[in-house]
Design a protein around this motif. Structure first.
Motif, PDB file in Angstrom:
ATOM      1  N   GLU A 291       0.838  -1.200   0.000  1.00 60.44           N
ATOM      2  CA  GLU A 291       0.000   0.000   0.000  1.00 60.44           C
ATOM      3  C   GLU A 291       0.878   1.256   0.000  1.00 60.44           C
ATOM      4  OE1 GLU A 291      -3.805  -0.315   2.426  1.00 60.44           O
ATOM      5  OE2 GLU A 291      -2.627  -1.950   3.248  1.00 60.44           O
ATOM      6  N   TYR A 292       0.236   2.395  -0.158  1.00 56.93           N
ATOM      7  CA  TYR A 292       0.950   3.675  -0.123  1.00 56.93           C
ATOM      8  C   TYR A 292       1.006   4.187   1.316  1.00 56.93           C
ATOM      9  CZ  TYR A 292       0.044   3.722  -5.158  1.00 56.93           C
ATOM     10  OH  TYR A 292      -0.010   3.401  -6.481  1.00 56.93           O
ATOM     11  N   PRO A 293       2.164   4.718   1.729  1.00 59.38           N
ATOM     12  CA  PRO A 293       2.175   5.410   3.025  1.00 59.38           C
ATOM     13  C   PRO A 293       1.274   6.649   2.945  1.00 59.38           C
ATOM     14  CG  PRO A 293       4.364   5.444   1.976  1.00 59.38           C
ATOM     15  CD  PRO A 293       3.437   4.777   1.023  1.00 59.38           C
ATOM     16  N   VAL A 294       0.838   7.164   4.084  1.00 61.13           N
ATOM     17  CA  VAL A 294      -0.087   8.311   4.037  1.00 61.13           C
ATOM     18  C   VAL A 294       0.554   9.544   3.398  1.00 61.13           C
ATOM     19  CG1 VAL A 294      -1.635   7.597   5.894  1.00 61.13           C
ATOM     20  CG2 VAL A 294       0.407   8.908   6.446  1.00 61.13           C
ATOM     21  N   SER A 295       1.875   9.620   3.455  1.00 68.75           N
ATOM     22  CA  SER A 295       2.565  10.740   2.818  1.00 68.75           C
ATOM     23  C   SER A 295       2.484  10.645   1.291  1.00 68.75           C
ATOM     24  CB  SER A 295       4.039  10.741   3.222  1.00 68.75           C
ATOM     25  OG  SER A 295       4.692   9.623   2.626  1.00 68.75           O
ATOM     26  N   GLY A 296       2.168   9.450   0.761  1.00 64.87           N
ATOM     27  CA  GLY A 296       2.125   9.235  -0.681  1.00 64.87           C
ATOM     28  C   GLY A 296       3.484   8.899  -1.262  1.00 64.87           C
ATOM     29  N   LYS A 297       4.531   9.048  -0.456  1.00 62.34           N
ATOM     30  CA  LYS A 297       5.894   8.792  -0.964  1.00 62.34           C
ATOM     31  C   LYS A 297       6.290   7.343  -0.709  1.00 62.34           C
ATOM     32  CE  LYS A 297       7.558  13.423  -0.035  1.00 62.34           C
ATOM     33  NZ  LYS A 297       7.174  13.753   1.354  1.00 62.34           N
ATOM     34  N   VAL A 298       6.333   6.554  -1.780  1.00 61.13           N
ATOM     35  CA  VAL A 298       6.634   5.129  -1.663  1.00 61.13           C
ATOM     36  C   VAL A 298       8.136   4.928  -1.488  1.00 61.13           C
ATOM     37  CG1 VAL A 298       6.526   2.910  -2.860  1.00 61.13           C
ATOM     38  CG2 VAL A 298       4.688   4.572  -3.163  1.00 61.13           C
ATOM     39  N   THR A 299       8.516   4.112  -0.485  1.00 60.60           N
ATOM     40  CA  THR A 299       9.931   3.744  -0.367  1.00 60.60           C
ATOM     41  C   THR A 299      10.024   2.229  -0.203  1.00 60.60           C
ATOM     42  OG1 THR A 299       9.829   4.095   2.014  1.00 60.60           O
ATOM     43  CG2 THR A 299      10.726   5.899   0.717  1.00 60.60           C
ATOM     44  N   GLY A 300      11.067   1.664  -0.803  1.00 60.64           N
ATOM     45  CA  GLY A 300      11.313   0.228  -0.625  1.00 60.64           C
ATOM     46  C   GLY A 300      10.280  -0.665  -1.279  1.00 60.64           C
ATOM     47  N   ASN A 301       9.607  -0.189  -2.317  1.00 59.89           N
ATOM     48  CA  ASN A 301       8.651  -1.042  -3.025  1.00 59.89           C
ATOM     49  C   ASN A 301       8.686  -0.652  -4.507  1.00 59.89           C
ATOM     50  OD1 ASN A 301       6.466  -2.526  -4.021  1.00 59.89           O
ATOM     51  ND2 ASN A 301       5.309  -2.302  -2.115  1.00 59.89           N
ATOM     52  N   ARG A 302       9.645  -1.247  -5.211  1.00 56.56           N
ATOM     53  CA  ARG A 302       9.916  -0.890  -6.600  1.00 56.56           C
ATOM     54  C   ARG A 302       8.679  -1.092  -7.489  1.00 56.56           C
ATOM     55  NH1 ARG A 302      12.191  -4.286 -10.241  1.00 56.56           N
ATOM     56  NH2 ARG A 302      12.606  -5.761  -8.564  1.00 56.56           N
ATOM     57  N   GLU A 303       7.981  -2.204  -7.280  1.00 57.67           N
ATOM     58  CA  GLU A 303       6.829  -2.521  -8.136  1.00 57.67           C
ATOM     59  C   GLU A 303       5.704  -1.504  -7.938  1.00 57.67           C
ATOM     60  OE1 GLU A 303       8.484  -4.617  -6.276  1.00 57.67           O
ATOM     61  OE2 GLU A 303       9.172  -6.251  -7.569  1.00 57.67           O
ATOM     62  N   LEU A 304       5.422  -1.186  -6.669  1.00 58.33           N
ATOM     63  CA  LEU A 304       4.375  -0.191  -6.411  1.00 58.33           C
ATOM     64  C   LEU A 304       4.788   1.171  -6.977  1.00 58.33           C
ATOM     65  CD1 LEU A 304       1.649   0.519  -5.089  1.00 58.33           C
ATOM     66  CD2 LEU A 304       2.897   1.039  -2.987  1.00 58.33           C
ATOM     67  N   ALA A 305       6.039   1.537  -6.762  1.00 57.92           N
ATOM     68  CA  ALA A 305       6.521   2.826  -7.270  1.00 57.92           C
ATOM     69  C   ALA A 305       6.411   2.893  -8.793  1.00 57.92           C
ATOM     70  CB  ALA A 305       7.968   3.053  -6.830  1.00 57.92           C
ATOM     71  N   SER A 306       6.528   1.721  -9.463  1.00 60.53           N
ATOM     72  CA  SER A 306       6.492   1.701 -10.931  1.00 60.53           C
ATOM     73  C   SER A 306       5.124   2.108 -11.486  1.00 60.53           C
ATOM     74  CB  SER A 306       6.890   0.313 -11.471  1.00 60.53           C
ATOM     75  OG  SER A 306       5.825  -0.607 -11.291  1.00 60.53           O
ATOM     76  N   LEU A 307       4.085   2.085 -10.648  1.00 60.94           N
ATOM     77  CA  LEU A 307       2.763   2.525 -11.120  1.00 60.94           C
ATOM     78  C   LEU A 307       2.723   4.035 -11.313  1.00 60.94           C
ATOM     79  CD1 LEU A 307       0.234   0.373  -9.019  1.00 60.94           C
ATOM     80  CD2 LEU A 307       1.601  -0.249 -10.996  1.00 60.94           C
ATOM     81  N   GLY A 308       3.673   4.718 -10.699  1.00 54.87           N
ATOM     82  CA  GLY A 308       3.779   6.167 -10.914  1.00 54.87           C
ATOM     83  C   GLY A 308       2.971   6.978  -9.913  1.00 54.87           C
ATOM     84  N   ASP A 309       3.227   8.268  -9.908  1.00 50.72           N
ATOM     85  CA  ASP A 309       2.512   9.179  -9.019  1.00 50.72           C
ATOM     86  C   ASP A 309       1.147   9.496  -9.604  1.00 50.72           C
ATOM     87  OD1 ASP A 309       4.649   9.303  -7.302  1.00 50.72           O
ATOM     88  OD2 ASP A 309       5.533  11.063  -8.279  1.00 50.72           O
ATOM     89  N   PHE A 310       0.234   9.835  -8.749  1.00 49.74           N
ATOM     90  CA  PHE A 310      -1.092  10.219  -9.234  1.00 49.74           C
ATOM     91  C   PHE A 310      -1.742  11.129  -8.204  1.00 49.74           C
ATOM     92  CE2 PHE A 310      -1.565   6.603  -6.507  1.00 49.74           C
ATOM     93  CZ  PHE A 310      -2.758   6.802  -5.831  1.00 49.74           C
TER      94      PHE A 310
END
Ligand SMILES: [Fe+2]
Length: 337
Positions: A291-310
């Motif tokens: 899942e996304y942290p509440v800050s919206g800044k993904v760390t340590g999850n390459r696959e989730l980060a690959s979905l991009g910001d929105f």
């Protein structure tokens, strides 16, 4: 001097004994690999031991209702704003005022009176079969009602909490009349009668049974990370569209927690929530279920980060619960099984 020391000693012992007994009783519907590190880290930092009872969401609510004022539980952790709202309606939570939580958790991700707080975010975007759908043709959830998608859409049943929350956000965004028209349009575009969970919808798209599905982000990331090649192949066939980017934003839901009304260890409970909002705990908590942290800044999850910001819908998550009854009525009238 001597007398003072004598007076101080028992006081010191009492404090030490109290510290040894520092515990937190947690009722949680989450269970992930990262949980051990999450709780152990809290105990290391505060000396507070965490006792956990894990069960499914509805069983925990039932248990809390039965235990009433005698409940040993301090904190309830559960998923979906709709369910947090139900717990709130049952009078299970007490308000918490914490400058730490107010600063770290965006206003739309917490109850206005501090009854509960979100600690991770999941989005519910649109997935499509690459090569069969031009993603430029779907910008908003509203587009799913376009007759050009007749026979294209797979989505689970309306009784499901995730879809109830999605409809709650449609009601807030478009009003109940338009939201109902939308539901009718989507039903007319169903590839099949709703069945199965979110992963089943994604697999049905990959199998060509439908071309478009709506699902929570973590189910997709789970497929991306799967040890089974056939599941990774499902993810590879799909593209993701984060809808409503030029308007209200993509619908998001949360996992969250609140301090229970009869918490025997209130201070420990507040400390625990504050701990969950910290960077390190946020990373454990969010990554446990992709899942996304509440800050919206993904760390340590390459696959989730690959979905991009929105851009996420900034609707206060409490409204997802409040609109729930209206949401189910709309689905029923629209014939969404
Ligand atoms: Fe889920």
């Amino acid at each position: 001097m001597k007398r003072l020391a004598a007076l101080c000693l028992p006081l010191f012992l009492a404090t030490a004994a109290h510290a040894q007994e520092a515990v937190l009783n947690l009722y949680s519907s989450r269970h992930y690999q990262t949980d051990e590190a999450l709780y152990a880290n809290f105990t290391r930092k505060t000396g507070i031991k965490v006792n956990r009872i894990e069960a499914n969401e509805d069983a925990l609510l039932e248990r809390l209702r039965n235990e009433g004022a005698r409940s040993p539980a301090d904190v309830l952790v559960t998923v979906d704003a709709g369910r947090l709202w139900r717990a709130e309606q049952m009078g299970l939570f007490q308000p918490v005022k914490s400058p730490v939580l107010q600063e770290r958790i965006p206003g739309e991700l917490r109850h206005p009176d501090g009854l509960w707080f979100a600690f991770s975010v999941r989005a519910r975007p649109i997935f499509y079969l690459k090569g069969a759908v031009d993603p430029a043709g779907i910008r908003d959830y509203e587009d799913l009602a376009d007759p050009k998608w007749k026979g294209a859409i797979c989505i689970r049943s309306s009784a499901n909490m995730y879809n109830l929350s999605l409809m709650s956000s449609m009601i807030a965004g478009d009003g109940p009349v338009k939201a109902e028209e939308w539901a009718r349009g989507v039903v007319a575009n169903f590839a099949r009668s709703p069945k199965g969970g979110d992963t089943d919808q994604l697999k049905a798209v990959a199998a060509g049974e439908c071309r478009i599905a709506v699902a929570n982000t973590y189910y997709y990331v789970r497929l991306m990370k799967s040890a089974r090649p056939e599941e990774r192949a499902v993810a590879e066939k799909l593209g993701v569209i984060f809808p409503n980017q030029s308007g209200r934003g993509t619908h998001v839901n949360v996992s969250g927690a609140g301090v229970l009304k009869h918490a025997p260890h209130r201070d420990a409970a507040v400390k625990f929530l504050e701990y969950l909002s910290g960077d390190e705990a946020q990373s454990y908590f969010a990554n446990g279920n992709n899942e996304y942290p509440v800050s919206g800044k993904v760390t340590g999850n390459r696959e989730l980060a690959s979905l991009g910001d929105f851009r996420r819908d900034a609707l206060n998550v409490t409204l997802l619960g409040r609109n729930q009854a209206a949401a189910q009525q709309i689905y029923d009238r629209a014939g969404w099984k």
